[in-house]
Design a protein around this motif. Sequence first.
Motif, mmCIF file in Angstrom:
data_model
loop_
_atom_site.group_PDB
_atom_site.id
_atom_site.type_symbol
_atom_site.label_atom_id
_atom_site.label_comp_id
_atom_site.label_asym_id
_atom_site.label_seq_id
_atom_site.Cartn_x
_atom_site.Cartn_y
_atom_site.Cartn_z
ATOM 1 N N GLY A 86 75.260 33.938 -2.701
ATOM 2 C CA GLY A 86 75.799 34.292 -1.385
ATOM 3 C C GLY A 86 76.575 33.129 -0.779
ATOM 4 N N HIS A 87 76.032 31.925 -0.931
ATOM 5 C CA HIS A 87 76.729 30.728 -0.453
ATOM 6 C C HIS A 87 78.044 30.540 -1.202
ATOM 7 C CE1 HIS A 87 77.465 26.707 0.938
ATOM 8 N NE2 HIS A 87 77.162 26.126 -0.219
ATOM 9 N N ALA A 88 78.019 30.769 -2.519
ATOM 10 C CA ALA A 88 79.238 30.649 -3.326
ATOM 11 C C ALA A 88 80.303 31.632 -2.853
ATOM 12 C CB ALA A 88 78.905 30.895 -4.797
ATOM 13 N N ALA A 89 79.890 32.864 -2.531
ATOM 14 C CA ALA A 89 80.853 33.863 -2.058
ATOM 15 C C ALA A 89 81.499 33.421 -0.752
ATOM 16 C CB ALA A 89 80.161 35.210 -1.886
ATOM 17 N N GLU A 90 80.731 32.803 0.140
ATOM 18 C CA GLU A 90 81.286 32.314 1.404
ATOM 19 C C GLU A 90 82.313 31.209 1.154
ATOM 20 O OE1 GLU A 90 77.919 31.057 3.603
ATOM 21 O OE2 GLU A 90 77.233 33.091 4.092
ATOM 22 N N ILE A 91 81.993 30.294 0.240
ATOM 23 C CA ILE A 91 82.903 29.196 -0.086
ATOM 24 C C ILE A 91 84.196 29.745 -0.691
ATOM 25 C CG2 ILE A 91 83.229 27.206 -1.604
ATOM 26 C CD1 ILE A 91 81.392 26.523 0.663
ATOM 27 N N ASN A 106 56.412 29.072 3.012
ATOM 28 C CA ASN A 106 57.517 29.733 3.696
ATOM 29 C C ASN A 106 58.887 29.254 3.213
ATOM 30 O OD1 ASN A 106 55.920 31.343 5.456
ATOM 31 N ND2 ASN A 106 55.542 29.540 6.734
ATOM 32 N N GLY A 107 58.907 28.238 2.369
ATOM 33 C CA GLY A 107 60.174 27.674 1.941
ATOM 34 C C GLY A 107 60.926 28.598 0.979
ATOM 35 N N SER A 108 62.220 28.329 0.860
ATOM 36 C CA SER A 108 63.045 29.050 -0.103
ATOM 37 C C SER A 108 64.124 28.079 -0.574
ATOM 38 C CB SER A 108 63.661 30.308 0.513
ATOM 39 O OG SER A 108 64.527 29.961 1.578
ATOM 40 N N PHE A 109 65.109 28.595 -1.266
ATOM 41 C CA PHE A 109 66.163 27.746 -1.798
ATOM 42 C C PHE A 109 66.862 26.995 -0.669
ATOM 43 C CE2 PHE A 109 70.459 26.907 -3.359
ATOM 44 C CZ PHE A 109 70.161 26.263 -4.546
ATOM 45 N N PRO A 110 67.009 25.663 -0.786
ATOM 46 C CA PRO A 110 67.528 24.846 0.335
ATOM 47 C C PRO A 110 69.033 24.878 0.456
ATOM 48 C CG PRO A 110 67.012 23.428 -1.526
ATOM 49 C CD PRO A 110 66.618 24.837 -1.943
ATOM 50 N N LEU A 111 69.559 25.910 1.069
ATOM 51 C CA LEU A 111 71.001 25.981 1.300
ATOM 52 C C LEU A 111 71.437 24.921 2.315
ATOM 53 C CD1 LEU A 111 71.705 29.796 1.456
ATOM 54 C CD2 LEU A 111 72.368 28.214 -0.344
ATOM 55 N N PRO A 112 72.707 24.536 2.291
ATOM 56 C CA PRO A 112 73.198 23.562 3.288
ATOM 57 C C PRO A 112 72.987 24.086 4.703
ATOM 58 C CG PRO A 112 74.811 23.866 1.541
ATOM 59 C CD PRO A 112 73.767 24.908 1.344
#
Length: 374
Positions: A296-301, A368-374
């Motif tokens: 999802g982050h890649a798609a935004e970039i 509660n953590g998940s993948f650490p997106l910027p």
Amino acid sequence: MSERNAEVDVLVVGAGLAGLHCATQLARAGHQVLLAERRPTLTGTVRTTGIFVRRTLEDYALPEEHLGPAIRRMVLYPPGLTGPVELTSDRDEYRVGDMGPLYVAAARDAVRAGVELRLATRFTGQREGTYLLEDAAGPLLVRARFVVGADGARSRVARDLGLSRNRHLLVGAEEVFADRPDGSDPAFHCVIDPRLAPGYLAWVLRDGEHVHVGTAGHAHRFPRGLYSALRSFRERAPGLEGVERPEQVEKRAGPIPVGGVLPRIASPAGLLVGDAAGAVSPLTAGGLDPCLRLSGHAAEILDAALRAGRPAELEAYDGHALRARFRKRLLLRKGLDGLRTPALATSAFAVLRTPPGRALARRILFGNGSFPLP
């Protein structure tokens, strides 16, 4: 045979969960996307156990009909299988997806969004800015403004773009077959034993619908090979009391990157997502939540780069920055790698029986953590 050509905004290579999600988001943003998948069908050659964690289930609308019952109970075992540590959450922590139908549902959403999906189509390389695909009709030359490598732990796209490639890999194998509900709560049983799973875990997952029996570890450290370890584990695995294993079972196997997000996952030509980017937890080897969030982050970039007409926008897709947030998990990965004998594993397991050890296990497994997106 005449040469065929196509021109698109983005070529996505690999129709796993990461590739499908990234392609769909880009198409919904109005971009022309071609998604190439070398498999002839999305329901074959499933490699993942398909475990979705609570944060993923909370944040993404996955088809309910393709998810198994919720799992709240984890049972951890030392090499001798005596004195296990049982952890129970007051929340639904895990659900196992029926991955073949989930891929099909995600592909249907992608096509509805406007993605051109080509199955049985292999990525074979690039030539002067043109990407080479091949299907039953022969070569297809695709000119794309960007390419996305969603083609797994041993990514061909990463190699051709000169990006980082996974070096720290486990190998895993499991068997999956139907379960018969017996009134017991769904449970996830994990065994720490370097003879069965050097550097990782052996597992039995039962949710009342399916049984998953598997193991994973460093390929060179299995004394008699991966499949021999799986057979040995299956004969005495916990959690299988009263379970009848049919002669024909679904078998899954594949590499698992556990070195953390790779340093260089983008270039002016494109970027990597999912296993190709090393987006897998170094400790738990969980990859479904990271693959959805990173894609999802890649798609935004990519959307920003396409709208601005500047490949430099991809510099914001920074593997070094993401990797820095995996330091604690990478240290724990080294600790798990260091348990090379049953005696060491038994000694380390004793820590899990202490209040701090149980608290750490709960934080890792139920946090509660998940993948650490910027």
